[in-house]
Design an enzyme around this catalytic site. Sequence first.
Site, PDB file in Angstrom:
ATOM      1  N   GLU A 189     -92.807  17.145 -80.957  1.00 48.53           N
ATOM      2  CA  GLU A 189     -92.328  16.055 -80.112  1.00 48.53           C
ATOM      3  C   GLU A 189     -91.400  16.669 -79.074  1.00 48.53           C
ATOM      4  O   GLU A 189     -90.495  17.428 -79.419  1.00 48.53           O
ATOM      5  CB  GLU A 189     -91.587  15.020 -80.967  1.00 48.53           C
ATOM      6  CG  GLU A 189     -91.440  13.668 -80.289  1.00 48.53           C
ATOM      7  CD  GLU A 189     -90.497  13.724 -79.115  1.00 48.53           C
ATOM      8  OE1 GLU A 189     -90.745  13.050 -78.107  1.00 48.53           O
ATOM      9  OE2 GLU A 189     -89.507  14.471 -79.192  1.00 48.53           O
TER      10      GLU A 189
ATOM     11  N   CYS B 103     -86.623   8.834 -80.199  1.00 48.24           N
ATOM     12  CA  CYS B 103     -87.825   9.444 -80.752  1.00 48.24           C
ATOM     13  C   CYS B 103     -88.794   8.416 -81.307  1.00 48.24           C
ATOM     14  O   CYS B 103     -88.429   7.598 -82.129  1.00 48.24           O
ATOM     15  CB  CYS B 103     -87.484  10.448 -81.835  1.00 48.24           C
ATOM     16  SG  CYS B 103     -88.977  11.287 -82.403  1.00 48.24           S
TER      17      CYS B 103
ATOM     18  N   CYS C 272     -90.250  10.189 -85.220  1.00 49.87           N
ATOM     19  CA  CYS C 272     -89.419   9.814 -86.374  1.00 49.87           C
ATOM     20  C   CYS C 272     -88.778   8.470 -86.058  1.00 49.87           C
ATOM     21  O   CYS C 272     -87.567   8.290 -86.200  1.00 49.87           O
ATOM     22  CB  CYS C 272     -88.370  10.868 -86.675  1.00 49.87           C
ATOM     23  SG  CYS C 272     -87.441  11.418 -85.228  1.00 49.87           S
TER      24      CYS C 272
ATOM     25  N   HIS D 223     -83.096   6.773 -85.753  1.00 48.18           N
ATOM     26  CA  HIS D 223     -81.942   6.618 -84.875  1.00 48.18           C
ATOM     27  C   HIS D 223     -81.425   5.177 -84.901  1.00 48.18           C
ATOM     28  O   HIS D 223     -80.224   4.945 -84.762  1.00 48.18           O
ATOM     29  CB  HIS D 223     -82.291   7.037 -83.447  1.00 48.18           C
ATOM     30  CG  HIS D 223     -82.393   8.518 -83.282  1.00 48.18           C
ATOM     31  ND1 HIS D 223     -81.282   9.321 -83.195  1.00 48.18           N
ATOM     32  CD2 HIS D 223     -83.453   9.341 -83.225  1.00 48.18           C
ATOM     33  CE1 HIS D 223     -81.670  10.579 -83.069  1.00 48.18           C
ATOM     34  NE2 HIS D 223     -82.983  10.624 -83.097  1.00 48.18           N
TER      35      HIS D 223
ATOM     36  N   ARG E 215     -86.632  15.156 -90.176  1.00 45.52           N
ATOM     37  CA  ARG E 215     -86.339  16.515 -89.720  1.00 45.52           C
ATOM     38  C   ARG E 215     -84.958  17.012 -90.101  1.00 45.52           C
ATOM     39  O   ARG E 215     -84.620  18.164 -89.802  1.00 45.52           O
ATOM     40  CB  ARG E 215     -86.537  16.605 -88.215  1.00 45.52           C
ATOM     41  CG  ARG E 215     -88.003  16.560 -87.850  1.00 45.52           C
ATOM     42  CD  ARG E 215     -88.250  16.010 -86.465  1.00 45.52           C
ATOM     43  NE  ARG E 215     -89.675  15.847 -86.239  1.00 45.52           N
ATOM     44  CZ  ARG E 215     -90.389  14.808 -86.699  1.00 45.52           C
ATOM     45  NH1 ARG E 215     -89.815  13.847 -87.386  1.00 45.52           N
ATOM     46  NH2 ARG E 215     -91.685  14.743 -86.472  1.00 45.52           N
TER      47      ARG E 215
ATOM     48  N   SER F 229     -82.776  18.299 -84.653  1.00 50.99           N
ATOM     49  CA  SER F 229     -83.307  19.406 -83.848  1.00 50.99           C
ATOM     50  C   SER F 229     -82.220  20.081 -83.019  1.00 50.99           C
ATOM     51  O   SER F 229     -82.427  21.192 -82.539  1.00 50.99           O
ATOM     52  CB  SER F 229     -84.461  18.927 -82.960  1.00 50.99           C
ATOM     53  OG  SER F 229     -85.547  18.553 -83.781  1.00 50.99           O
TER      54      SER F 229
ATOM     55  N   CYS G 151     -88.511  18.408 -82.914  1.00 51.51           N
ATOM     56  CA  CYS G 151     -88.466  17.081 -82.311  1.00 51.51           C
ATOM     57  C   CYS G 151     -87.450  17.155 -81.182  1.00 51.51           C
ATOM     58  O   CYS G 151     -86.259  16.981 -81.383  1.00 51.51           O
ATOM     59  CB  CYS G 151     -88.046  16.069 -83.362  1.00 51.51           C
ATOM     60  SG  CYS G 151     -88.298  14.384 -82.843  1.00 51.51           S
TER      61      CYS G 151
ATOM     62  N   CYS H 188     -84.851  14.420 -78.706  1.00 49.61           N
ATOM     63  CA  CYS H 188     -83.496  14.066 -79.125  1.00 49.61           C
ATOM     64  C   CYS H 188     -82.453  14.895 -78.388  1.00 49.61           C
ATOM     65  O   CYS H 188     -81.253  14.716 -78.599  1.00 49.61           O
ATOM     66  CB  CYS H 188     -83.351  14.267 -80.623  1.00 49.61           C
ATOM     67  SG  CYS H 188     -84.604  13.409 -81.574  1.00 49.61           S
TER      68      CYS H 188
END
Lengths: 574, 369
Positions: free
Chosen positions: A15, A63, A66, A70, A486, A509, A553, A556
Amino acid sequence: MAKERIVVDPVTRIEGHLRIEAVLGEDGRIREALSSGTMWRGLEIILQGRDPRDAWAFCERICGVCTTVHALASVRAVENALGIVVPPNGEIIRNIMELTQYVQDHVIHFYHLHALDWVDVVSALKADPKATAELAQKVSPKWPYSSPGYFSDVLATLKRFVESGQLGIFQNAYWGHPAYKLPPEANLMAVAHYLEALRWQKEIIKIHTVFGGKNPHPNYLVGGMACAIDLESDNAINVERLNLVKAKIEEAFAIVEHLYLPDLLAVASFYPEWAGIGAGLGNYLAYGDLPLTHPSDPASFRFPRGVILNRNLNEVLPVDLEDPDQIREEVAHSWYQYPAGKQALHPYEGETQPHYTGPRPPYEYLDESKAYSWLKSPRWKGHAVEVGPLARVLVGYASGKEEFKEVVHEALGKLGVPPGALFSTLGRTAARGLETKLAVHWLMEEYNRLVANLKAGDRAVANTERWDPSTWPQSCKGFGFTEAPRGALAHWVHIQDGKIARYQIVVPSTWNASPRDSKGQHGAYEAALLGTPVADPKQPVEILRTIHSFDPCLACASHLLGPEGELLSEVVVR
Amino acid sequence: MGEKGKWPTTYEVLSSHGVSRRDFLRFCTVTAAALGLPASQVARVVEALETKPRLPVIWLHGLECTCCSESFIRSSHPIAADIVLNMISLDYDDTLQAAAGHQVEEIRERIMREYPGRYVLAVEGNAPTKDGGIYCTVAGKTFLEILQETAKGAMAVIAWGSCASNGCVQAAKPNPTGAKPVHELIKDKPVINVPGCPPIAEVMTGVLTYILTFDRLPELDRFGRPKMFYGQRIHDKCYRRAFFDAGQFVESWDDEGARKGWCLYKMGCRGPMTYNSCSTFKWNNGVSFPIGSGHGCIGCSEANFWDNGPFYERLTAVPLPGVEATADEIGKTVAVAAGVGVAAHFASFAVKRIAQIRKERAQAASKEE
């Protein structure tokens, strides 16, 4: 420099936008590595001045892979700031949403984002369907689709696809590379399961749709959830909706137990050398999550909280998300500026002033001695740490939790490798599978907890005592956290006069893909690449294996600025 | 990559996969039904899929969160694997493709070179334009440059989702990166806007199958949206509309009204100003949609929806049942609607609605304002 420097940009099957540069030593192993996030969106800036009850919707758009994580961290941050206690059903539904996300996201990661680093699609063309069926039946006796006819059909599909000359998403990859070790039959089995998993993933996320109205980006609510429960109504969560959820959990059980885990162990068994490659930092951080009571009660978490340093599984160190000396972000090699004299900031006072100093595009290489990424470098007590499935599994294991010990010992036993094998690229990929096994079991447990609560007559899903901003203090601050698929994710919010005054997000990430810090310490991706052998610099499949094992990812990668809004005023483009 | 003449047709690919003629015809019928076509049009679907090779598609990712790709792979009819393996040739897509790095960029360059005017460019996300576009780069180039370069030879551009079609979250105030939607950057190609954060999966695959099947672009409204999916407001077909009309509203989260499924207008629902198919097709193969699961619509397919005021603040411009609207109020309605870019639709709705309300007033229960 340029001659021995490998650039992978874009890193695909992730991502967001990630660039990796690696320098090979004379021994053919990576001796220097650079990880650069090449996208910045500025969400923390956009959040300023907004209604804190809306923040989850903005944050969720960090995101879509995922999705939900958030939103969860955001509503928890606002609830923490305002002192809101979510009713038990609200917490359980949130756990169900999160566990659903784990199972769906991890299975997609394995088959669709990671498997092609280990599975040679073109080699599958040489497979004998009958032998493939025998292999499949051995690998997973309970999986129903493993007849010779089934694999003949898949093989025919694949053949015609390749012969069409239009290879689509499979063209130009590293097929035939000597690093691919699976026999054709195992490759065909994996290709078949790539398609099965693609068909299935749209089913399990229906659980999100039931409680959150859609996926990606289901709805959350400060104070609980919006999905009212009324067993006597056909306009609320009722027995029909619960049955749908239960059916999807049961399907997920079969996928995880009889497809994903057997495939994971089967593929891993062909790559034992990868249990000794890609360890990286050896430091692991987990915030912990999945409360059986409330997020303020870490003792009740299914995923325990803690830090492991230097691979020492005999000690789990405590983590405090509010301690200004523990979690701090640096910008020594990032395209941001801090105020004079500041080198590292805790998220409560974090700021981000974009300050691009990299080469003017189009460019060939970045320079690791300067700033080279849109990611900051978060550090725990000054240590670079890794977050994610491996961190969670190790913290659970080292905390002495039986469930974790069981799954770890079982997998290690099947692979015939010692516990030290977990500190590796393969260990990271295996840990993701192991926690998915835990997650799918916990998913059913959470469902049963919800039903038990309903049976006892509790149908509340939201606490609205503090919905009205007139009930809020003039100024307050709080943090919200979760364990995203993640890794450790947290948001810190400052609310002033009913509006967001400051919002800071530190994402998994950012921990893992961070550039070097002021002490020159590598982030987790960079550290994990060091020492990796690369057989053919033009086809660096080894780099993809290790980077994908983290499940990057990158969207983010957006950060906050100072409360005065001094953003973007001094961007320098050379 | 073969040459044009050598490409097998969709039907050839399907039949060589063991799909029988009968199943193929059934597939065409289902596809036609999914597109809302009458039975008499099935033959055209059959003909199109029998005679055309797979369409090359380049799918670029700019500033975005990948929710559009995730939504796309959730499609149930047709499923994503059918689209990707049988219907289009998805030649470039960072999220799904096997190759990486320069091997990927080679593919993009080759498709542009060998198939000028014959590929579709799908764009997820948008381009930062501030400071030379430095906030998003791929392979050392700015996304802005890549987008413009790739659009040149495309037959059409599909702007997937709200990022690409109207800017979405990174373009919300103060838009720190100067993010701009595709239609503001690509002026010389047809741009199909498929808004939503993300769009509904079957809307995405529906747009693609429409192009493939009929060999033309769908009819678009003045915002570039396919009329077939964005022709009506969520409010128009919401199953809670009856409660709106009866003046029965959720007054507080988790109250009795919430449990009975009453209207969410007072909780800030944007259904009355949002054009999308959520209340028609619903999400994830018909399981639910936001309002169906108790939360108001946040208006994610409308331009600038992030900046149209807090999500939980009720729309002031929606005439309520039994309410006498004045000319001033109609004026206010237009002002709000202009801000969200749906002035004409909204104003005409408001006028019609008010006329209707006046007519029904005698029997409507007066509950509010």
